[in-house]
Design a protein around this motif. Structure first.
Motif, PDB file in Angstrom:
ATOM      1  N   ARG A 188       0.823  -1.210   0.000  1.00  0.00           N
ATOM      2  CA  ARG A 188       0.000   0.000   0.000  1.00  0.00           C
ATOM      3  C   ARG A 188       0.855   1.256   0.000  1.00  0.00           C
ATOM      4  O   ARG A 188       1.896   1.328   0.659  1.00  0.00           O
ATOM      5  N   SER A 189       0.432   2.219  -0.812  1.00  0.00           N
ATOM      6  CA  SER A 189       1.082   3.525  -0.977  1.00  0.00           C
ATOM      7  C   SER A 189       2.359   3.460  -1.800  1.00  0.00           C
ATOM      8  O   SER A 189       2.978   4.496  -2.052  1.00  0.00           O
ATOM      9  N   GLN A 190       2.782   2.293  -2.247  1.00  0.00           N
ATOM     10  CA  GLN A 190       4.021   2.148  -3.011  1.00  0.00           C
ATOM     11  C   GLN A 190       3.709   1.747  -4.451  1.00  0.00           C
ATOM     12  O   GLN A 190       2.717   1.070  -4.728  1.00  0.00           O
ATOM     13  N   GLY A 191       4.578   2.146  -5.371  1.00  0.00           N
ATOM     14  CA  GLY A 191       4.432   1.754  -6.763  1.00  0.00           C
ATOM     15  C   GLY A 191       3.106   2.177  -7.346  1.00  0.00           C
ATOM     16  O   GLY A 191       2.697   3.335  -7.264  1.00  0.00           O
ATOM     17  N   GLN A 192       2.389   1.205  -7.932  1.00  0.00           N
ATOM     18  CA  GLN A 192       1.109   1.479  -8.561  1.00  0.00           C
ATOM     19  C   GLN A 192      -0.069   1.229  -7.629  1.00  0.00           C
ATOM     20  O   GLN A 192      -1.232   1.320  -8.051  1.00  0.00           O
ATOM     21  N   SER A 193       0.191   0.886  -6.379  1.00  0.00           N
ATOM     22  CA  SER A 193      -0.897   0.671  -5.432  1.00  0.00           C
ATOM     23  C   SER A 193      -1.474   2.002  -4.954  1.00  0.00           C
ATOM     24  O   SER A 193      -0.810   3.039  -4.983  1.00  0.00           O
ATOM     25  N   GLU A 194      -2.729   1.932  -4.501  1.00  0.00           N
ATOM     26  CA  GLU A 194      -3.407   3.126  -4.029  1.00  0.00           C
ATOM     27  C   GLU A 194      -2.732   3.655  -2.767  1.00  0.00           C
ATOM     28  O   GLU A 194      -2.302   2.887  -1.907  1.00  0.00           O
ATOM     29  N   ILE A 195      -2.639   4.971  -2.686  1.00  0.00           N
ATOM     30  CA  ILE A 195      -2.044   5.611  -1.524  1.00  0.00           C
ATOM     31  C   ILE A 195      -3.047   5.624  -0.379  1.00  0.00           C
ATOM     32  O   ILE A 195      -4.212   5.983  -0.560  1.00  0.00           O
ATOM     33  N   SER A 196      -2.592   5.215   0.776  1.00  0.00           N
ATOM     34  CA  SER A 196      -3.434   5.182   1.969  1.00  0.00           C
ATOM     35  C   SER A 196      -3.009   6.268   2.940  1.00  0.00           C
ATOM     36  O   SER A 196      -1.824   6.430   3.207  1.00  0.00           O
ATOM     37  N   ASP A 226       9.537  18.857   5.340  1.00  0.00           N
ATOM     38  CA  ASP A 226       9.615  19.959   4.389  1.00  0.00           C
ATOM     39  C   ASP A 226       9.687  19.379   2.980  1.00  0.00           C
ATOM     40  O   ASP A 226      10.586  18.592   2.675  1.00  0.00           O
ATOM     41  N   PRO A 227       8.742  19.715   2.092  1.00  0.00           N
ATOM     42  CA  PRO A 227       8.679  19.080   0.764  1.00  0.00           C
ATOM     43  C   PRO A 227       9.973  19.184  -0.036  1.00  0.00           C
ATOM     44  O   PRO A 227      10.387  18.216  -0.678  1.00  0.00           O
ATOM     45  N   LYS A 228      10.606  20.342  -0.008  1.00  0.00           N
ATOM     46  CA  LYS A 228      11.828  20.513  -0.791  1.00  0.00           C
ATOM     47  C   LYS A 228      12.962  19.658  -0.250  1.00  0.00           C
ATOM     48  O   LYS A 228      13.688  19.017  -1.008  1.00  0.00           O
ATOM     49  N   PHE A 229      13.117  19.655   1.073  1.00  0.00           N
ATOM     50  CA  PHE A 229      14.166  18.830   1.650  1.00  0.00           C
ATOM     51  C   PHE A 229      13.870  17.355   1.416  1.00  0.00           C
ATOM     52  O   PHE A 229      14.775  16.574   1.104  1.00  0.00           O
ATOM     53  N   ARG A 230      12.617  16.958   1.587  1.00  0.00           N
ATOM     54  CA  ARG A 230      12.249  15.547   1.413  1.00  0.00           C
ATOM     55  C   ARG A 230      12.544  15.088  -0.011  1.00  0.00           C
ATOM     56  O   ARG A 230      13.060  13.992  -0.228  1.00  0.00           O
ATOM     57  N   GLU A 231      12.225  15.923  -0.995  1.00  0.00           N
ATOM     58  CA  GLU A 231      12.509  15.557  -2.383  1.00  0.00           C
ATOM     59  C   GLU A 231      14.010  15.397  -2.600  1.00  0.00           C
ATOM     60  O   GLU A 231      14.461  14.448  -3.258  1.00  0.00           O
ATOM     61  N   HIS A 232      14.781  16.318  -2.045  1.00  0.00           N
ATOM     62  CA  HIS A 232      16.237  16.234  -2.174  1.00  0.00           C
ATOM     63  C   HIS A 232      16.763  14.967  -1.501  1.00  0.00           C
ATOM     64  O   HIS A 232      17.579  14.229  -2.076  1.00  0.00           O
ATOM     65  N   TYR A 233      16.287  14.710  -0.284  1.00  0.00           N
ATOM     66  CA  TYR A 233      16.744  13.537   0.463  1.00  0.00           C
ATOM     67  C   TYR A 233      16.406  12.248  -0.273  1.00  0.00           C
ATOM     68  O   TYR A 233      17.256  11.354  -0.425  1.00  0.00           O
ATOM     69  N   LEU A 234      15.163  12.121  -0.739  1.00  0.00           N
ATOM     70  CA  LEU A 234      14.743  10.878  -1.380  1.00  0.00           C
ATOM     71  C   LEU A 234      15.395  10.687  -2.747  1.00  0.00           C
ATOM     72  O   LEU A 234      15.674   9.559  -3.154  1.00  0.00           O
ATOM     73  N   VAL A 274      11.514   3.723  -9.100  1.00  0.00           N
ATOM     74  CA  VAL A 274      11.993   3.802  -7.722  1.00  0.00           C
ATOM     75  C   VAL A 274      11.784   5.208  -7.162  1.00  0.00           C
ATOM     76  O   VAL A 274      11.251   5.389  -6.058  1.00  0.00           O
ATOM     77  N   LEU A 275      12.188   6.226  -7.908  1.00  0.00           N
ATOM     78  CA  LEU A 275      12.044   7.595  -7.419  1.00  0.00           C
ATOM     79  C   LEU A 275      10.577   8.004  -7.306  1.00  0.00           C
ATOM     80  O   LEU A 275      10.161   8.603  -6.314  1.00  0.00           O
ATOM     81  N   ARG A 276       9.794   7.679  -8.314  1.00  0.00           N
ATOM     82  CA  ARG A 276       8.377   8.039  -8.287  1.00  0.00           C
ATOM     83  C   ARG A 276       7.687   7.416  -7.067  1.00  0.00           C
ATOM     84  O   ARG A 276       6.877   8.053  -6.408  1.00  0.00           O
ATOM     85  N   SER A 277       7.985   6.157  -6.809  1.00  0.00           N
ATOM     86  CA  SER A 277       7.363   5.473  -5.679  1.00  0.00           C
ATOM     87  C   SER A 277       7.770   6.116  -4.366  1.00  0.00           C
ATOM     88  O   SER A 277       6.934   6.372  -3.487  1.00  0.00           O
ATOM     89  N   ALA A 278       9.053   6.388  -4.195  1.00  0.00           N
ATOM     90  CA  ALA A 278       9.535   6.977  -2.937  1.00  0.00           C
ATOM     91  C   ALA A 278       8.901   8.332  -2.675  1.00  0.00           C
ATOM     92  O   ALA A 278       8.531   8.647  -1.535  1.00  0.00           O
ATOM     93  N   LEU A 279       8.755   9.140  -3.710  1.00  0.00           N
ATOM     94  CA  LEU A 279       8.221  10.485  -3.535  1.00  0.00           C
ATOM     95  C   LEU A 279       6.731  10.493  -3.232  1.00  0.00           C
ATOM     96  O   LEU A 279       6.227  11.437  -2.619  1.00  0.00           O
TER      97      LEU A 279
END
Length: 309
Positions: A84-92, A170-178, A198-203
């Protein structure tokens, strides 16, 4: 944005153009609805009664196993799950605690019609598959593949120092970190579609869920004791930092354990060295399916000696 930032952005955008067509050419996608009404996804390749099931790591998608689905699907039915919430699965927006995740895994195996199978977990997936078979004993389980995470043996591995510090909410930091995290798990540039997925799923995983997934409510001996109780063969594929745990597992499990050390690979050792990983998995799965749980020890005694030690 600095020059390095633009380079990263262009690289990710460029590879994103390839992902859909590459995946569609090789795999079939399936969706099912969980007992609490969430729509989850898994990938499938191959056919037949002998199934290998892959569970990905923290924030990761099923697509990370694309090279395994394609290669192993020539001989086995191969499934890779998007939790759940990963890849193509629905976000919970609800809980991602172990009980919820284990129920999802049970619903997945039932929806996919899995009978006899080898269960493979990578990274956080190692802990989740062990928790799963402890909570929900599996009569069809024929073998375990545990990929590059601690299993509670020996002394705890030394945690690596984090290079990036800041507020991950923080969205900007989280994007940079991930973005940096997703690059760091590969030792070599990965196939474009895998890196993009991989990146799309993590974000996409909610920050609260990402934190919850890292809060495992067990002592590390919990994992050791689960592995010790298993009467099916265990393949432990690791990097050198877990060598001590591999040696302890070998002593504890004897001929039921196979330890393989990938000296030059990154955390995604099955992406960095797919030919070796796929050949090793094929050989392990053949022997696991040939043996019953009670007879696994004698069947595994004929396996080749561990490599990379």
């Amino acid at each position: 944005m600095n020059r390095l930032g633009w380079h990263r952005l262009l690289w990710w955008l460029g590879i994103g153009l390839m992902s859909t067509s590459t995946l569609a050419a090789n795999l079939s996608a399936h969706f099912f609805t969980t007992r609490d009404g969430l729509r989850l996804h898994y990938l499938e390749a191959g056919s037949g009664p002998q199934t290998i099931v892959f569970i990905p790591g923290w924030l990761m998608p099923a697509t990370v196993f694309r090279l395994q689905l394609k290669a192993l699907g020539d001989e086995f039915r191969v499934l890779a799950f998007d939790p759940r919430s990963q890849g193509q699965s629905e976000i919970s927006r609800g809980s991602h605690d172990p009980a919820r995740r284990m129920a999802d895994m049970e619903d997945f195996l039932q929806a996919a019609g899995v009978g006899d199978y080898v269960l493979a977990g990578w990274s956080l997936g190692v802990l989740e598959v062990l928790d799963f078979i402890e909570r929900k004993p599996q009569s069809g389980l024929r073998g375990l593949i545990l990929i590059d995470n601690s299993i509670g043996e020996g002394t705890p591995p030394v945690a690596r120092a984090r290079k990036s510090r800041g507020d991950r909410s923080d969205p900007k930091f989280r994007e940079h970190y991930l973005t940096n995290f997703c690059r760091s798990i590969f030792a070599n540039p990965p196939p474009a579609d895998i890196a993009d997925a991989v990146l799309r799923s993590a974000l996409q995983v909610p920050e609260s869920a990402a934190r919850e997934l890292l809060s495992q409510p067990y002592p590390r001996t919990y994992w050791r004791d689960i592995v010790a109780r298993q009467e099916v063969p265990v393949l432990y594929a690791i990097r050198p930092r877990l060598r001590e745990q591999g040696e302890a597992l070998q002593i504890r499990k004897g001929s039921l354990a196979q330890v393989e050390i990938f000296e030059q690979a990154g955390h995604t050792l099955f992406v960095d060295e797919p030919a070796r990983f796929n050949a090793m998995t094929t050989d392990f799965a053949r022997r696991a399916f040939m043996s019953s749980p009670d007879g696994a020890r004698s069947a595994l005694s004929a396996r080749p000696p561990p490599s990379g030690n």
